[in-house]
Design an enzyme around this catalytic site. Structure first.
Site, PDB file in Angstrom:
ATOM      1  N   CYS A 242      22.394  19.506 -12.858  1.00  0.00           N
ATOM      2  CA  CYS A 242      23.478  18.672 -12.329  1.00  0.00           C
ATOM      3  C   CYS A 242      24.665  19.506 -11.881  1.00  0.00           C
ATOM      4  CB  CYS A 242      23.967  17.698 -13.384  1.00  0.00           C
ATOM      5  SG  CYS A 242      22.741  16.492 -13.840  1.00  0.00           S
ATOM      6  N   VAL A 243      24.567  20.807 -11.832  1.00  0.00           N
ATOM      7  CA  VAL A 243      25.753  21.645 -11.643  1.00  0.00           C
ATOM      8  C   VAL A 243      25.501  22.726 -10.590  1.00  0.00           C
ATOM      9  CG1 VAL A 243      27.411  23.130 -12.806  1.00  0.00           C
ATOM     10  CG2 VAL A 243      26.359  21.275 -14.066  1.00  0.00           C
TER      11      VAL A 243
END
Lengths: 428, 347
Positions: A242-243
Site C-alpha cells: 500500500c506504500v
C-alpha cells in the site's frame, strides 16, 4: 511443467447485461460483480468505473493492478491461497484477458498507493495508461481495522480479475504462448555449453502494508525457495503493498514478470535458464543475513554461472540487494542488479542506501524523486484529496486548478524494479 | 534570434585590479569586457553577450545573498536567457564565485556554464548545479578554454539534449537524469548479464556510491550527568503535523519542545511517515520516540536529563544530501546546547 497462456485481446470495456468478451470488447455486468464482491461483509460499498488509454482521466490512489486470468485446464486455480486452493499451479492452460487491468482504488490507508493518468505527461510513466482499466472503487466499513480493510480490498481485486476471466472461458484466444519448465535433471543436461542462469526474485516483505504473498503465505514468514516461472504466471505471487507506488510490484507485473520473459527469450539460444529463487526483504539484520545466504545457496545448488537479481522497494531493501550481490559474486555467480534510485529532486544525492563494489552491473528504473506536474484531468476516479499525503506527494501537491505536483514516486509502477518499462537514468 | 547572455567575471579579468580590489561590490556594464570579447566572437550569431557583471571574489563569496539577488535582477533587467562565468582556472575564490554565480542563475531557471581547473574547490561545491568545462590551471590556457566553453554553451542554449560528461567534455556533475531507453529494463538487464558472462565490456547504468563513514564517538562516561537528546527519522510530530513534513522525500525537519511532556500520547502526537504502517506508531508514539522511557530514566537518576527539544523528520525516500545538511544543523544546535549524547531512532 508446461503452461499455455491463451490470450484474448481486450481493446475496449463496456458495462452491459452479460459479462463476456466479443470482438475485443469486454462487457461487464456491474450488478453481478457487485453482488459477488459485497458477499464480503467488511465492504460498505463498491462502485465501478472505466478508463481507456487517451481518456482525460486520473485514477488515484490505486492500490493494486491485476490482469484477469483463470485456469482452463490443469491443476488448481489462479491466485492459489486466495482464489484457488493451495494446490500447485503453473501447468495446463490459463486464459488471459490481455490489454486490460483491474485497478482497485478508494480511501484505504494513508498514505497509500499511486496515481494513474490515462493521458498527458504522467501517462508514459505508468504501464496502466496503456491498458483498458476496470476501476473498482471500494469503501470498506468504517468500523473494521486497517489491516482487515487492506485484506478486503486486496481480495476484491483478485476476485474481480478471476470473475472476469472466468466469464470468458469460451472465448477463442487471439494468440497462445507456451512456457516449459522441465525437471531439474533435464534442465541441467540441456544446452551444454550455454551458461546456466538463475533469477533471484526479491519480494517486498518489510511488513505492515509492505507485503507480498506466495500461495497465500506472507513472504516474510518464508525461507527463500525455488519456484517455477510458470507458477508466477498463474498468480502464485500477489501484492499486498500500500506504500510508495512507483517501485512496488503490483500483481499485474508479478503475473507478467518481464525478467522471466527476457530470460525465456534467450533460453536455449544464449543461456540455459534453469530456475527462479524467490527471497524476501525482512527488516531485521538476522533475517537479511539468513535470507541472502539461503537464496544464494540455492543458486549455488543449481550450479548457475550468473543471475539477475531484482529488488522491490528502496532504502531498507537496498541492504538485501547488496547482501545478495556480494554473496553471489563471492560464490562466483556473476550478477546484474535491477533497482531504482532516490537521488533527490535535483538528482545529485547518492541513489541507494547501501552499496558494494561487487555491484558493478546495475540496471535502474530511474530516479523516483524527479518531480512532475500532472495537469488537471476532466475526470478523477477515487480521491484526489490524498495527493498531499501520498508517498511522493507533499503538502501543496494539489494545486487550486486541479493539477498535481508530485514526485514520480507517486505514479503506479513508474520506476518498477522488474524492468517493466523503458525508463532509466544516466549521470550528467 | 541570438540568445541574450550575461557574462560574470571577477575584478581582475574585469580590469579593475588584483587582490587589493577583491572586495568590490558587483557592478554591471553593457556589452563585453575582458575574456568576454573572445567569447563573444566564438559564440558568433548564436548568442550575444549583452552585459558583463564584474564582482570582487571576496565580496561574492562573503555576500552571497546580495550578489545572488544582483545576478538574478541583472538577468531580468537585460531580458537575458543565460549566464556564463569565468573561466576561473585554478583561482580558488574566483572558482567559488563563478560556481556560485551560475548556481544562483540556475536556481532562477537560467541556463549556465562556467570553466575551471578540475581541482578548483568551486568544482566540488557547484558542479551539481551547473555545467563546468575543465580548463588548465592558469590563464595561459584561455585560448584553449574559450572555444570549448562557447561550443558547449551554444549546444546547451539550443536545447539540444546533452550526452554524458565524457562524450560532451564537461566535468561530470553527478546528477542523475531520467530518460526513456529503447528497451525495457528487463531486456537491458539480461543483455548486460550476457556481456558480463562473456567477459565483454559493459556499462553499468549506475555506479554504486562510495559512502562517508563516521567513526562513532566513545561512550558517555557518566550518563547520570549527561543531557540526552532524542532525534528520529521515524516522523513523530505533534498532532496535525504543524510543519507539514512530507510522508516521503521530506523537504524539512521539525524541532518540538517536550518540556513537561512525560508520555507521547495518541491524539497529541502522530507519525507523518509514509513508509510504514502508521497504526502502531499512532497508537503509542513512544514506540518510535521513547520519551516515556527517558523520563523514567531521568526520574531514576540514570540519565542527567532529557533535552528539551526533539528533532524529527521522515527518512522515507529522503535524499541523502538533505539528510546530511539537516544532520549537520541538528548536530550543531545540540552541541551548542551542551547535549552530550543523542539517541537516534529510525523505523
Amino acid at each position: 511443467m508446461n503452461l499455455e497462456l491463451h490470450k484474448v485481446a481486450v481493446r475496449q470495456l463496456a458495462f452491459g447485461a452479460k459479462t463476456g468478451v466479443s470482438n475485443g470488447v469486454l462487457t461487464v455486468n456491474k450488478e453481478e460483480l457487485k453482488a459477488l464482491l459485497l458477499k464480503d461483509d467488511r465492504l460498505a460499498a463498491v462502485e465501478f468505473d472505466l478508463a481507456h488509454p487517451g481518456d482525460s482521466t486520473r485514477i488515484m490512489p490505486v492500490k493494486d493492478a491485476i490482469e484477469p486470468r483463470c485456469k482452463l485446464e490443469g491443476q488448481g486455480e489462479v491466485f492459489p491461497g486466495f482464489i484457488g486452493p493451495v494446490e500447485s499451479v503453473g501447468s495446463g492452460k490459463t486464459l488471459v484477458l490481455e490489454g486490460m487491468a483491474v485497478l482497485t482504488t478508494g480511501r484505504l490507508v494513508a498514505p497509500q498507493e499511486g496515481i494513474v493518468d490515462m493521458t498527458g505527461p504522467g501517462a508514459p510513466y505508468t504501464p496502466f495508461s496503456q491498458t483498458c482499466n476496470l476501476v473498482v472503487v471500494l469503501t470498506p466499513r468504517e468500523d473494521i481495522k486497517l489491516h482487515h480493510a487492506e485484506e478486503t480490498c486486496r481480495m476484491a481485486g483478485l476476485k474481480t480479475a478471476h470473475y472476469l476471466a472466468s466469464q470468458c472461458k469460451a472465448a477463442k484466444a487471439d494468440h497462445t504462448e507456451s512456457y516449459d519448465f522441465p525437471p531439474l535433471t533435464q534442465a541441467m543436461q540441456a544446452y551444454p555449453g550455454l551458461p546456466k542462469v538463475a533469477y533471484v526474485y526479491m519480494l517486498q516483505s518489510q511488513g505492515l502494508l509492505h507485503d507480498t504473498w506466495v500461495y497465500g503465505v506472507d513472504a516474510k514468514r518464508t525461507l527463500p525457495t525455488l519456484i517455477s516461472p510458470t507458477e508466477t504466471m498463474d498468480g502464485a505471487i500477489i501484492s499486498g503493498n500500500c506504500v510508495s507506488a512507483c517501485d512496488k510490484n503490483n500483481t499485474y507485473v508479478h503475473l507478467n514478470n518481464p525478467i522471466i520473459k527476457a530470460l525465456y527469450k534467450r533460453h536455449g539460444k544464449e543461456i540455459n535458464f534453469v530456475g527462479v529463487v524467490i527471497t524476501n526483504e525482512n527488516v531485521t539484520l538476522a533475517d537479511k543475513q539468513r535470507s541472502s545466504s539461503y537464496a544464494i545457496k540455492l543458486a549455488e545448488m543449481l550450479g548457475v554461472d550468473a543471475a539477475v537479481i531484482s529488488e522491490e522497494g528502496f532504502g531498507n531493501p537496498d541492504a538485501d540487494l547488496v547482501l545478495n550481490c556480494v554473496k553471489a559474486e563471492k560464490a562466483g555467480i556473476k550478477t546484474v542488479l535491477v533497482t531504482d534510485e532516490y537521488a533527490g529532486a535535483n538528482g545529485a544525492s547518492q541513489s541507494l542506501a547501501d552499496s558494494c563494489q561487487e555491484g558493478n552491473a546495475v540496471v535502474t528504473g530511474g530516479n523516483a524523486n524527479e518531480t512532475i506536474v500532472l495537469p488537471p484531468m476532466a475526470k478523477v476516479i477515487g480521491d484526489i484529496g490524498q495527493a498531499d499525503v501520498i508517498a511522493g506527494g507533499f503538502f501543496g501537491s494539489k494545486r487550486p486548478d486541479g493539477s498535481l505536483e508530485v514526485e514520480i514516486q507517486a505514479i503506479l509502477a513508474a520506476t518498477n524494479e522488474l524492468g517493466f518499462s523503458k525508463i532509466g537514468a544516466y549521470t550528467i | 534570434m541570438a540568445y541574450r547572455v550575461i557574462h560574470y567575471i571577477n575584478q581582475f579579468f574585469g580590469g579593475i585590479g588584483g587582490e587589493e580590489k577583491a572586495d568590490i561590490a558587483p557592478e554591471v556594464r553593457d556589452g563585453v569586457a575582458g575574456p568576454g570579447m573572445g567569447l563573444a566572437k566564438l559564440l558568433g550569431d548564436k548568442a550575444e553577450i549583452v552585459a558583463t557583471i564584474i564582482c570582487g571574489d571576496n565580496y561574492c563569496v562573503g555576500n552571497q545573498e546580495e550578489v545572488g539577488k544582483f545576478i538574478v535582477d541583472t538577468l531580468k533587467k537585460y531580458n537575458a536567457d543565460a549566464l556564463i562565468a569565468g573561466p576561473a582556472f585554478n583561482a580558488g575564490r574566483y572558482g567559488m564565485a563563478s560556481g556560485f554565480a551560475c548556481s544562483a542563475a540556475a536556481a532562477a531557471g537560467y541556463t549556465t556554464l562556467t570553466g575551471m581547473y578540475p581541482e578548483n574547490p568551486g568544482v566540488e561545491l557547484y558542479k551539481a548545479n551547473t555545467y563546468i568545462v575543465p580548463t588548465t590551471d592558469s590563464a595561459a590556457g584561455m585560448g584553449k578554454a574559450l572555444p570549448v566553453m562557447a561550443a558547449l554553451f551554444a549546444k546547451i542554449l539550443s536545447g539540444e539534449k546533452l550526452g554524458t560528461a565524457e562524450a560532451e567534455g564537461y566535468i561530470e556533475r553527478g546528477v542523475r537524469i531520467n530518460t526513456f531507453y529503447e528497451e525495457v529494463g528487463a531486456e537491458r538487464a539480461v543483455a548486460m548479464l550476457l556481456k558480463k558472462i562473456k567477459g565483454e565490456p559493459f556499462t553499468t547504468e549506475y555506479k554504486m556510491p562510495v559512502f562517508d563513514r563516521v567513526t562513532p564517538r566513545p561512550g558517555v562516561k557518566d550518563l547520570s550527568k549527561a543531557t540526552i537528546a532524542l532525534v528520529t527519522s521515524g516522523g513523530i510530530v505533534p498532532m496535525g503535523n504543524p510543519d507539514h513534513i512530507a510522508a516521503s522525500s521530506a523537504r524539512n525537519y521539525g524541532g518540538y519542545e517536550i518540556d513537561g511532556v512525560t508520555d507521547l500520547v495518541s491524539g497529541k502526537y502522530q507519525t507523518a511517515h509514509g513508509g510504514y504502517d502508521q497504526t502502531y506508531a499512532n497508537q503509542d508514539p513512544d514506540r518510535v520516540l521513547p520519551v516515556d522511557v527517558l523520563r523514567d530514566l531521568e526520574k531514576e537518576g540514570k540519565i542527567g536529563k532529557l533535552y528539551h527539544t526533539f528533532y524529527t523528520t521522515v527518512g522515507n525516500g529522503t535524499a541523502v544530501g538533505n539528510a546530511k545538511k539537516w544532520g549537520e544543523e541538528i548536530g550543531k544546535q545540540l552541541k551548542d546546547n551542551n547535549v552530550q549524547a543523542v539517541i537516534l531512532t529510525s523505523t
